[in-house]
Write a protein that holds these residues in place. Structure first.
Motif, PDB file in Angstrom:
ATOM      1  N   PHE A 151       2.517  -2.557  -4.367  1.00 44.00           N
ATOM      2  CA  PHE A 151       2.320  -2.158  -5.760  1.00 44.00           C
ATOM      3  C   PHE A 151       2.491  -0.647  -5.858  1.00 44.00           C
ATOM      4  O   PHE A 151       2.606   0.055  -4.841  1.00 44.00           O
ATOM      5  CB  PHE A 151       0.934  -2.577  -6.270  1.00 44.00           C
ATOM      6  CG  PHE A 151      -0.224  -2.099  -5.429  1.00 44.00           C
ATOM      7  CD1 PHE A 151      -0.906  -0.928  -5.754  1.00 44.00           C
ATOM      8  CD2 PHE A 151      -0.649  -2.820  -4.323  1.00 44.00           C
ATOM      9  CE1 PHE A 151      -1.966  -0.486  -4.994  1.00 44.00           C
ATOM     10  CE2 PHE A 151      -1.718  -2.390  -3.553  1.00 44.00           C
ATOM     11  CZ  PHE A 151      -2.382  -1.220  -3.873  1.00 44.00           C
ATOM     12  N   LEU A 152       2.530  -0.133  -7.080  1.00 42.15           N
ATOM     13  CA  LEU A 152       2.528   1.309  -7.292  1.00 42.15           C
ATOM     14  C   LEU A 152       1.105   1.764  -7.589  1.00 42.15           C
ATOM     15  O   LEU A 152       0.304   1.023  -8.159  1.00 42.15           O
ATOM     16  CB  LEU A 152       3.439   1.701  -8.454  1.00 42.15           C
ATOM     17  CG  LEU A 152       4.949   1.551  -8.275  1.00 42.15           C
ATOM     18  CD1 LEU A 152       5.685   2.284  -9.401  1.00 42.15           C
ATOM     19  CD2 LEU A 152       5.425   2.057  -6.929  1.00 42.15           C
ATOM     20  N   GLU A 153       0.828   3.003  -7.210  1.00 46.54           N
ATOM     21  CA  GLU A 153      -0.517   3.539  -7.393  1.00 46.54           C
ATOM     22  C   GLU A 153      -0.435   5.017  -7.766  1.00 46.54           C
ATOM     23  O   GLU A 153       0.493   5.725  -7.388  1.00 46.54           O
ATOM     24  CB  GLU A 153      -1.302   3.374  -6.084  1.00 46.54           C
ATOM     25  CG  GLU A 153      -2.744   3.832  -6.141  1.00 46.54           C
ATOM     26  CD  GLU A 153      -3.441   3.601  -4.810  1.00 46.54           C
ATOM     27  OE1 GLU A 153      -4.006   2.504  -4.620  1.00 46.54           O
ATOM     28  OE2 GLU A 153      -3.411   4.516  -3.950  1.00 46.54           O
ATOM     29  N   ARG A 154      -1.416   5.460  -8.524  1.00 52.46           N
ATOM     30  CA  ARG A 154      -1.594   6.887  -8.789  1.00 52.46           C
ATOM     31  C   ARG A 154      -3.087   7.149  -8.925  1.00 52.46           C
ATOM     32  O   ARG A 154      -3.869   6.241  -9.220  1.00 52.46           O
ATOM     33  CB  ARG A 154      -0.858   7.320 -10.054  1.00 52.46           C
ATOM     34  CG  ARG A 154      -1.384   6.696 -11.334  1.00 52.46           C
ATOM     35  CD  ARG A 154      -0.616   7.184 -12.551  1.00 52.46           C
ATOM     36  NE  ARG A 154      -1.035   6.464 -13.758  1.00 52.46           N
ATOM     37  CZ  ARG A 154      -0.505   6.660 -14.964  1.00 52.46           C
ATOM     38  NH1 ARG A 154       0.468   7.556 -15.130  1.00 52.46           N
ATOM     39  NH2 ARG A 154      -0.942   5.966 -15.998  1.00 52.46           N
ATOM     40  N   THR A 155      -3.468   8.411  -8.723  1.00 50.63           N
ATOM     41  CA  THR A 155      -4.862   8.823  -8.874  1.00 50.63           C
ATOM     42  C   THR A 155      -4.972   9.718 -10.095  1.00 50.63           C
ATOM     43  O   THR A 155      -4.236  10.702 -10.222  1.00 50.63           O
ATOM     44  CB  THR A 155      -5.339   9.581  -7.626  1.00 50.63           C
ATOM     45  OG1 THR A 155      -5.162   8.750  -6.476  1.00 50.63           O
ATOM     46  CG2 THR A 155      -6.806   9.945  -7.749  1.00 50.63           C
ATOM     47  N   ALA A 156      -5.870   9.388 -10.997  1.00 53.69           N
ATOM     48  CA  ALA A 156      -6.025  10.148 -12.235  1.00 53.69           C
ATOM     49  C   ALA A 156      -6.854  11.403 -11.988  1.00 53.69           C
ATOM     50  O   ALA A 156      -7.774  11.410 -11.151  1.00 53.69           O
ATOM     51  CB  ALA A 156      -6.693   9.290 -13.304  1.00 53.69           C
TER      52      ALA A 156
END
Length: 285
Positions: free
Chosen positions: A65-70
């Motif tokens: 999956f794709l992920e990012r940290t806010a």
């Protein structure tokens, strides 16, 4: 959205740790001799999670999956633990020589515009002296271990420039930070797809390292990661059969005439409680 609790994850960062020289108050040094004076120490700076930048997770345990940290995801954990509450280790405490000896105690830990930021005066130890040349040369990467507390998922985002395959997208909104520091092989999210595929993810590396010495913890994580993948409909790499489970010793046959060994079916109360904790479920009393 709340996350499955108890899953300790590892992520790498694009930024290598750097060293600066700090001096004790009132220490001006010996002018012109070029030598370090008493009170001088090396301070390692680490930035370990670039905010709002998509990267791909392709892990046997976590799925793809794709992920990012806010931005803001680290504020509560930093306030709760303070800089000294986050361990600073080399290779997540799994180096064969340094093991879990701390590199130093962080004096600064804060969120900056693009990433969490940490300053760690290195302890005057033989193992740190071994690491310093590589740190000065930029030979190490940085990585951190954490637990997701809050997250948002888009399970069917469709194809986009940042997500040409239309993979599920996860935005991490809040974490609990356990540890950060330099590593030899960071799972760099900014690496090319080809390089990422040639390297194990941080979680895959961690699970393999738990095989021999911490089998019970590994088995609890196996079940928790299976629940995580099922919850979000995530697949594992199609060309892999999965990591081999650690070998179990064969029970010995009792000698003739002796009473058979007592065998208890099911989980113990302690094991049940650990599983409830991993899955974020409160046990009923």
């Amino acid at each position: 959205m709340a996350a499955i609790r108890g899953l300790k994850l590892i992520r790498g960062a694009a930024m290598a740790p750097t060293l600066t020289k700090a001096r004790a108050d009132g220490d001006n040094g010996a002018a012109g001799d070029g030598t370090a004076t008493a009170g001088a120490s090396d301070v390692m700076t680490v930035e370990f999670s670039r905010f709002d930048s998509w990267y791909e997770i392709d892990s046997w345990w976590e799925g793809r999956f794709l992920e990012r940290t806010a931005r803001g995801a680290f504020k509560r954990t930093i306030k709760a633990s303070g800089p000294a509450g986050v361990k600073v280790l080399f290779n997540h405490g799994r180096d064969m020589q340094i093991d879990q000896k701390v590199l130093g105690v962080a004096e600064v830990l804060e969120e900056r515009e693009t990433s969490p930021y940490m300053e760690v005066p290195l302890l005057d130890t033989s193992y740190n002296r071994d690491l310093i040349p590589g740190l000065r040369a930029g030979a190490y990467g940085s990585s951190f271990m954490f637990e997701v507390v809050r997250e948002d998922w888009n399970h069917d985002p469709g194809a986009a420039d940042h997500n040409p395959d239309g993979l599920p997208e996860r935005t991490i909104k809040e974490v609990r930070l356990f540890e950060a520091g330099p590593v030899t092989w960071p799972a760099n999210p900014d690496a090319t797809a080809g390089l990422r595929s040639a390297m194990r993810s941080g979680v895959d590396w961690l699970m393999e390292s738990l095989n021999d010495q911490e089998r019970e913890q590994r088995e609890e994580l196996v079940r928790a990661f299976a629940a995580f993948r099922a919850m979000h409909g995530l697949s594992t790499p199609p060309d892999e059969d999965g990591p081999a489970a650690p070998a179990r010793s064969t029970p010995k046959t009792p000698a003739p005439g002796t009473a058979p060994a007592r065998h208890v079916e099911g989980l113990s109360a302690a094991a049940r409680q650990r599983r409830f904790t991993l899955l974020g479920v409160r046990s009923q009393t």
